[in-house]
Design a protein around this motif. Structure first.
Motif, PDB file in Angstrom:
ATOM      1  N   THR A   1      51.302  11.288  24.077  1.00 28.37           N
ATOM      2  CA  THR A   1      51.468  10.569  25.337  1.00 28.37           C
ATOM      3  C   THR A   1      52.938  10.236  25.581  1.00 28.37           C
ATOM      4  OG1 THR A   1      49.299   9.563  25.029  1.00 28.37           O
ATOM      5  CG2 THR A   1      50.764   8.521  26.628  1.00 28.37           C
TER       6      THR A   1
ATOM      7  N   LYS B   1      55.904  11.860  33.220  1.00 27.58           N
ATOM      8  CA  LYS B   1      55.925  13.089  32.432  1.00 27.58           C
ATOM      9  C   LYS B   1      54.501  13.564  32.123  1.00 27.58           C
ATOM     10  CE  LYS B   1      60.509  12.525  30.441  1.00 27.58           C
ATOM     11  NZ  LYS B   1      61.329  12.357  29.212  1.00 27.58           N
ATOM     12  N   ASN B   2      53.594  12.625  31.902  1.00 28.42           N
ATOM     13  CA  ASN B   2      52.200  13.007  31.680  1.00 28.42           C
ATOM     14  C   ASN B   2      51.663  13.796  32.872  1.00 28.42           C
ATOM     15  OD1 ASN B   2      52.279  11.615  29.271  1.00 28.42           O
ATOM     16  ND2 ASN B   2      51.184   9.826  30.044  1.00 28.42           N
ATOM     17  N   GLN B   3      52.049  13.368  34.063  1.00 28.99           N
ATOM     18  CA  GLN B   3      51.581  14.042  35.273  1.00 28.99           C
ATOM     19  C   GLN B   3      52.124  15.459  35.356  1.00 28.99           C
ATOM     20  OE1 GLN B   3      49.258  12.577  37.366  1.00 28.99           O
ATOM     21  NE2 GLN B   3      49.118  14.692  38.132  1.00 28.99           N
TER      22      GLN B   3
ATOM     23  N   SER C   1      48.214   7.880  19.730  1.00 23.63           N
ATOM     24  CA  SER C   1      48.827   8.291  20.995  1.00 23.63           C
ATOM     25  C   SER C   1      48.968   9.798  21.109  1.00 23.63           C
ATOM     26  CB  SER C   1      50.214   7.650  21.116  1.00 23.63           C
ATOM     27  OG  SER C   1      51.018   8.018  20.009  1.00 23.63           O
ATOM     28  N   TYR C   2      48.605  10.543  20.073  1.00 24.98           N
ATOM     29  CA  TYR C   2      48.641  12.006  20.111  1.00 24.98           C
ATOM     30  C   TYR C   2      47.237  12.535  19.838  1.00 24.98           C
ATOM     31  CZ  TYR C   2      49.028  11.090  15.105  1.00 24.98           C
ATOM     32  OH  TYR C   2      48.819  10.621  13.836  1.00 24.98           O
TER      33      TYR C   2
ATOM     34  N   PHE D   1      45.699   9.093  30.278  1.00 26.24           N
ATOM     35  CA  PHE D   1      46.179  10.472  30.153  1.00 26.24           C
ATOM     36  C   PHE D   1      45.019  11.405  29.795  1.00 26.24           C
ATOM     37  CE2 PHE D   1      49.359  13.303  27.610  1.00 26.24           C
ATOM     38  CZ  PHE D   1      49.465  14.184  28.680  1.00 26.24           C
TER      39      PHE D   1
ATOM     40  N   PHE E   1      56.269  17.080  24.770  1.00 28.87           N
ATOM     41  CA  PHE E   1      55.000  16.574  24.261  1.00 28.87           C
ATOM     42  C   PHE E   1      54.746  17.019  22.821  1.00 28.87           C
ATOM     43  CE2 PHE E   1      54.486  16.549  28.849  1.00 28.87           C
ATOM     44  CZ  PHE E   1      53.815  15.349  29.087  1.00 28.87           C
TER      45      PHE E   1
ATOM     46  N   GLU F   1      54.154   7.939  32.296  1.00 22.51           N
ATOM     47  CA  GLU F   1      53.160   8.372  33.283  1.00 22.51           C
ATOM     48  C   GLU F   1      53.682   9.539  34.117  1.00 22.51           C
ATOM     49  OE1 GLU F   1      50.348   6.379  36.778  1.00 22.51           O
ATOM     50  OE2 GLU F   1      51.388   5.110  35.311  1.00 22.51           O
TER      51      GLU F   1
ATOM     52  N   SER G   1      47.757   3.829  28.059  1.00 21.75           N
ATOM     53  CA  SER G   1      48.388   5.016  28.661  1.00 21.75           C
ATOM     54  C   SER G   1      47.723   6.287  28.161  1.00 21.75           C
ATOM     55  CB  SER G   1      49.885   5.053  28.326  1.00 21.75           C
ATOM     56  OG  SER G   1      50.560   3.972  28.894  1.00 21.75           O
ATOM     57  N   THR G   2      47.398   6.313  26.866  1.00 24.08           N
ATOM     58  CA  THR G   2      46.751   7.485  26.277  1.00 24.08           C
ATOM     59  C   THR G   2      45.351   7.666  26.851  1.00 24.08           C
ATOM     60  OG1 THR G   2      48.017   7.213  24.226  1.00 24.08           O
ATOM     61  CG2 THR G   2      46.011   8.555  24.117  1.00 24.08           C
TER      62      THR G   2
END
Length: 341
Positions: A321, A326-328, A277-278, A259, A20, A324, A255-256
């Motif tokens: 981001t 890896k975000n989890q 996205s960051y 997240f 990340f 999904e 997605s962001t």
């Protein structure tokens, strides 16, 4: 050079499950680009073009500008150092917190430095420096400066050169590139990167665009052959196929948002708003370096310790981001961290 940028996974022995810490498009480089570079592998048999001329001409055609308004560089960072060198011993104002290489480049070239916080930046801001450095969208905050506001700033400060870093322009739909302002204002330099949006940071490729006189002035300090043969081939291919390989901004944005919504449920952290996205996460307890070490050692997760950004401290980390899945991983890990504090 400040040893504190993102994507420092090479320093760790363990396998990194999710990175990340980097702002590079997580979808990875194009397989078609890989095949194209393999087909052109023999290009390394000879010296590259001194100024990446063929890439510049493809770029000029795509942007509908005079090739003399463009200069290819070995990643956007080369441009920052060349600009700072060109204005050796002048004064610079940097809008912070932001990418540290502006300040490093200015320090090496003995600039008188001033700083203004992003929260204070507006069309009515006043500057007395020779150069004004703005990252738009900004890294690490994800803030943006609207083109109408930049237009006013350029008009109100004709004796200052504005250096606009658009490395992350493809990671937002809140603004578009300000390249059109180049033809209107003589005091604007825009620096663009092809490494973040096309996921090729290892190839080091970017360019700057400005009026012909400014480009010629900066080019005086540029060494030949700084853009290698494979980077030139990659650049031509990516410009000609950009619609196929650019990050899907709408997907990235949704997605962001998801997240951030999930991260916001975790006690002890505050998510700062972003247009990209960051984004920054502020820790209400604990220390950014401690958290970074905990995540890498316990979960194989790498984040960006943001304490070395001027204007931030050890309460801040930056994440970008990813998928999904890896975000989890990060959400679960931060929930465990929260229970420990």
């Amino acid at each position: 050079m400040l040893q504190g940028h993102g994507d420092d996974g090479y320093k760790y022995k363990q396998h990194i499950k999710a990175n990340f810490s980097t702002n590079v498009w997580y979808g990875g480089y194009s397989e078609a680009l890989k095949n194209h570079l393999i087909e052109n592998w023999n290009a390394i048999d000879s010296y590259p073009e001194a100024s990446a001329e063929s890439f510049v001409h493809v770029l000029a055609k795509d942007l509908d500008v005079d090739p003399a308004m463009l200069m290819a560089v070995n990643g956007a960072t080369e441009a920052f150092y060349l600009i700072a060198q060109c204005y050796n011993k002048k004064s610079s104002t940097i809008v912070i917190p932001t990418f540290s290489e502006y300040e490093d480049a200015c320090n090496i070239n003995k600039h008188e430095l001033n700083f203004i916080n992003w929260k204070e930046l507006s069309s009515s801001s006043t500057f007395n420096s020779d150069l004004i450095w703005i990252c738009n969208p900004n890294n690490p905050t994800g803030d943006v400066l609207q083109q109408k506001d930049l237009d006013i700033l350029l008009k109100n400060h004709p004796n200052s050169i504005f250096v606009l870093d658009e490395a992350y322009i493809d990671f937002t739909d809140s603004i578009s590139s300000s390249i059109d302002l180049i033809k209107k204002h003589q005091n604007l330099i825009i620096v663009k990167s092809l490494t973040k949006n096309f996921a090729i940071p290892g190839l080091r490729l970017g360019y700057l665009i400005a009026n012909r006189a400014l480009v010629q002035k900066i080019e005086f300090y540029k060494a030949p052959w700084t853009v290698n043969s494979l980077a030139i081939e990659a650049g031509k291919y990516l410009v000609q196929h950009k619609s196929e390989v650019l990050p899907p901004v709408k997907h990235y944005k949704s997605s962001t948002e998801k997240f951030i919504k999930n991260l916001s449920q975790i006690a002890g952290i505050k998510i700062h708003p972003t247009k990209t996205s960051y984004f920054l996460i502020e820790l209400e307890k604990g220390d950014s370096t401690e958290l970074k070490n905990y995540l890498i050692s316990e979960f194989g997760i790498l984040i960006r310790d943001a304490k070395n950004f001027r204007g931030l401290n050890s309460s801040y980390i930056r994440v970008a981001t990813l998928s999904e899945e890896k975000n989890q991983l990060l959400i679960d890990a931060l929930q465990k961290w929260s229970k420990l504090h």
